[in-house]
Design an enzyme around this catalytic site. Structure first.
Site, short mmCIF file in Angstrom:
data_model
loop_
_atom_site.label_atom_id
_atom_site.label_comp_id
_atom_site.label_asym_id
_atom_site.label_seq_id
_atom_site.Cartn_x
_atom_site.Cartn_y
_atom_site.Cartn_z
N VAL A 8 0.91 -1.19 0.11
CA VAL A 8 0.21 -0.03 0.06
C VAL A 8 0.90 1.22 0.02
O VAL A 8 1.88 1.49 0.98
CB VAL A 8 -0.92 0.09 1.09
CG1 VAL A 8 -1.96 1.24 1.09
CG2 VAL A 8 -1.68 -1.28 1.39
N GLY A 10 1.81 5.05 0.05
CA GLY A 10 1.31 6.54 0.87
C GLY A 10 0.48 6.01 2.34
O GLY A 10 -0.46 6.55 2.55
N ALA A 11 0.92 4.97 2.99
CA ALA A 11 0.20 4.28 3.87
C ALA A 11 0.37 4.63 5.27
O ALA A 11 0.18 4.08 6.32
CB ALA A 11 0.19 2.62 3.64
N GLY A 12 1.49 5.79 5.45
CA GLY A 12 1.77 6.08 6.65
C GLY A 12 0.99 6.94 7.44
O GLY A 12 0.91 7.05 8.71
N SER A 13 -0.26 7.35 6.82
CA SER A 13 -1.28 8.02 7.55
C SER A 13 -2.52 8.26 6.52
O SER A 13 -2.43 7.56 5.62
CB SER A 13 -0.81 9.56 7.77
OG SER A 13 -0.66 10.29 6.52
N ASP A 34 5.66 4.83 2.60
CA ASP A 34 5.41 5.97 2.71
C ASP A 34 6.66 6.84 2.38
O ASP A 34 7.94 6.31 2.88
CB ASP A 34 5.09 6.45 4.29
CG ASP A 34 4.26 7.80 4.25
OD1 ASP A 34 2.79 7.78 4.21
OD2 ASP A 34 4.66 8.77 4.03
N ASP A 59 10.04 7.34 -2.18
CA ASP A 59 9.32 8.29 -2.72
C ASP A 59 8.54 7.35 -3.94
O ASP A 59 9.10 7.12 -4.75
CB ASP A 59 9.90 9.54 -3.13
CG ASP A 59 9.11 10.57 -3.85
OD1 ASP A 59 8.20 10.13 -4.35
OD2 ASP A 59 9.53 11.72 -4.19
N SER A 138 -10.75 9.62 -7.08
CA SER A 138 -11.36 10.52 -6.26
C SER A 138 -12.66 10.84 -6.78
O SER A 138 -12.68 10.92 -8.07
CB SER A 138 -10.45 12.18 -6.17
OG SER A 138 -11.25 12.90 -5.45
N TYR A 151 -4.85 18.27 -10.16
CA TYR A 151 -5.30 17.03 -9.32
C TYR A 151 -6.46 16.60 -10.01
O TYR A 151 -6.48 15.29 -10.51
CB TYR A 151 -5.95 17.80 -8.01
CG TYR A 151 -6.10 16.61 -7.04
CD1 TYR A 151 -5.20 15.90 -6.20
CD2 TYR A 151 -7.63 16.33 -6.97
CE1 TYR A 151 -5.59 14.78 -5.45
CE2 TYR A 151 -8.22 15.30 -5.90
CZ TYR A 151 -7.20 14.70 -5.14
OH TYR A 151 -7.68 13.84 -4.34
N1 LIG Z 1 -8.82 12.81 2.16
C1 LIG Z 1 -9.78 13.01 1.07
O1 LIG Z 1 -10.99 13.77 1.39
C2 LIG Z 1 -9.65 12.44 -0.21
C3 LIG Z 1 -10.91 12.40 -1.21
C4 LIG Z 1 -10.67 11.82 -2.32
C5 LIG Z 1 -9.43 11.14 -2.63
N2 LIG Z 1 -8.32 11.06 -1.73
C6 LIG Z 1 -7.24 10.46 -2.27
O2 LIG Z 1 -6.61 9.48 -1.33
C7 LIG Z 1 -5.52 9.45 -1.50
C8 LIG Z 1 -4.92 9.47 0.14
O3 LIG Z 1 -5.22 10.78 0.58
P1 LIG Z 1 -5.02 11.32 2.12
O4 LIG Z 1 -6.25 12.15 2.35
O5 LIG Z 1 -4.94 10.03 2.99
O6 LIG Z 1 -3.93 12.21 1.87
P2 LIG Z 1 -2.80 12.49 3.03
O7 LIG Z 1 -2.06 13.70 2.52
O8 LIG Z 1 -3.66 12.73 4.46
O9 LIG Z 1 -1.81 11.20 3.42
C9 LIG Z 1 -0.99 10.85 2.35
C10 LIG Z 1 -0.07 10.08 2.72
O10 LIG Z 1 0.78 9.54 1.62
C11 LIG Z 1 2.11 9.93 1.86
N3 LIG Z 1 2.98 10.58 0.62
C12 LIG Z 1 2.68 11.81 -0.01
N4 LIG Z 1 3.51 11.49 -1.03
C13 LIG Z 1 4.19 10.24 -1.34
C14 LIG Z 1 5.07 9.80 -2.44
N5 LIG Z 1 5.44 10.55 -3.27
N6 LIG Z 1 5.34 8.57 -1.82
C15 LIG Z 1 5.05 7.81 -0.79
N7 LIG Z 1 4.14 8.29 -0.09
C16 LIG Z 1 3.62 9.45 -0.08
C17 LIG Z 1 2.02 11.08 3.08
O11 LIG Z 1 3.50 11.10 3.62
C18 LIG Z 1 1.15 10.52 3.68
O12 LIG Z 1 1.41 9.82 4.77
C19 LIG Z 1 -4.94 10.33 -2.30
O13 LIG Z 1 -4.58 9.76 -3.49
C20 LIG Z 1 -5.99 11.22 -2.45
O14 LIG Z 1 -5.83 12.17 -3.69
C21 LIG Z 1 -8.54 11.61 -0.63
#
Ligand SMILES: NC(=O)c1ccc[n+]([C@@H]2O[C@H](COP(=O)([O-])OP(=O)(O)OC[C@H]3O[C@@H](n4cnc5c(N)ncnc54)[C@H](O)[C@@H]3O)[C@@H](O)[C@H]2O)c1
Length: 268
Positions: A8, A10-13, A34, A59, A138, A151
């Site tokens: 997964v 970007g799974a750190g948060s 992450d 990254d 999204s 985006y």
């Molecule tokens: N939050 C919302 O309302 C929402 C709505 C629709 C879609 N999304 C999508 O869901 C996904 C997650 O969103 P979120 O709200 O959890 O975002 P967030 O910013 O809260 O968390 C994203 C995580 O990904 C990590 N990350 C960022 N860039 C990275 C990279 N280059 N390599 C590895 N890790 C990376 C960050 O450090 C962070 O831990 C995204 O694709 C976002 O576009 C979110």
């Protein structure tokens, strides 16, 4: 039986950690990627340590193929599934999007999704296994969002890529689907939800009466990765509490005192 293995990104948060938690709870072994090594390590530890989850910092925008290869190595040479969750925002009116921001958003939100998926496909095929990929799109892929630069276009690209990959990779036994979250409370939109009034006005616009939680996305992803979805491919499943279906109700109409969206919905 050996647990199935999933990467997964970007799974750190946020949503990614919610997806990782649900998958780990359902018996998957998870590589928690992450860009922030502390977040990756903390999430992997919270999931129960090496039996359940391994941290994988890096990254995804700059080294997607290497991250997929490292995930398979960390997971004992096994990779059954990939969740392309990492995504970023660079807010700007479309007329003013700077080339650097355009490149940054494109690299993480779309280019990395394609390259990581190709690398996962190679892993699935080299181990002779079928596989499954879920991409996080999204609701912005379906309806434009003002002021978010590239985006919206990248998320529409993720959904289009999902459909095309499903067609091309179905014959290899690989399913490719996407989830399109609506409003989910994470760091990405925390400035909105930290404001109690804004939070309430948004909540009131969702037919199911609440803002989404990362677990809501995690359970949808778990379904798409499971055998219960073995005949589902190429789909983008909207997970938004019904929000995108209320747009016509936002039009001013007799009985709604003014154009404020929350008031309009309250008078339905
Ligand atoms: N939050 C919302 O309302 C929402 C709505 C629709 C879609 N999304 C999508 O869901 C996904 C997650 O969103 P979120 O709200 O959890 O975002 P967030 O910013 O809260 O968390 C994203 C995580 O990904 C990590 N990350 C960022 N860039 C990275 C990279 N280059 N390599 C590895 N890790 C990376 C960050 O450090 C962070 O831990 C995204 O694709 C976002 O576009 C979110």
């Amino acid at each position: 039986m050996e647990p199935k293995a999933v990467l997964v990104t970007g799974a750190g948060s946020g949503i990614g950690s919610g997806i990782a938690e649900v998958l780990a709870a359902r018996g998957w072994r998870v590589a928690v990627n992450d860009v922030d090594p502390v977040l990756a390590a903390d999430t992997a530890a919270e999931l129960g340590g090496p039996e359940r989850a391994v941290a994988l910092s890096g990254d995804i925008g700059t080294e997607p193929e290497a991250i997929v290869a490292r995930a398979a190595a960390l997971l004992g040479g096994r990779l059954d599934a990939l969740v392309n969750n990492a995504g970023i925002h660079r807010r700007a009116p479309l007329a003013d999007v700077a080339a650097d921001d355009l490149d940054a958003v494109y690299r993480v939100n779309l280019r990395a999704v394609v390259l990581a998926s190709q690398a996962a496909l190679r892993q699935f095929r080299s181990s002779g296994m079928s596989g499954a990929i879920v991409n996080v799109s999204s609701i912005a892929a379906l309806t434009p969002q003002m002021g978010v630069g590239l985006y919206t276009a990248t998320k529409a690209g993720v959904s289009a890529f999902t459909a095309q990959a499903a067609v091309e990779w179905g014959p290899f036994g690989v399913r490719v689907n996407a989830v399109a979250p609506g409003m989910v409370r994470t760091a990405m939109a925390e400035a909105v939800y930290a404001d109690a009034e804004l939070h309430e006005r948004r909540r009131a616009m969702v037919p199911l009466g609440r803002i989404g939680h990362p677990h809501d996305i995690g359970t949808a992803v778990a379904f798409l990765l499971s055998d219960d979805a073995s005949y589902v491919t190429g789909q983008t499943i909207v997970v938004d509490g019904g929000f995108t279906n209320v747009l016509i109700d936002l039009l001013p109409h007799p009985g709604a005192p003014h154009h404020d969206a929350t008031t309009t919905l309250a008078h339905r």
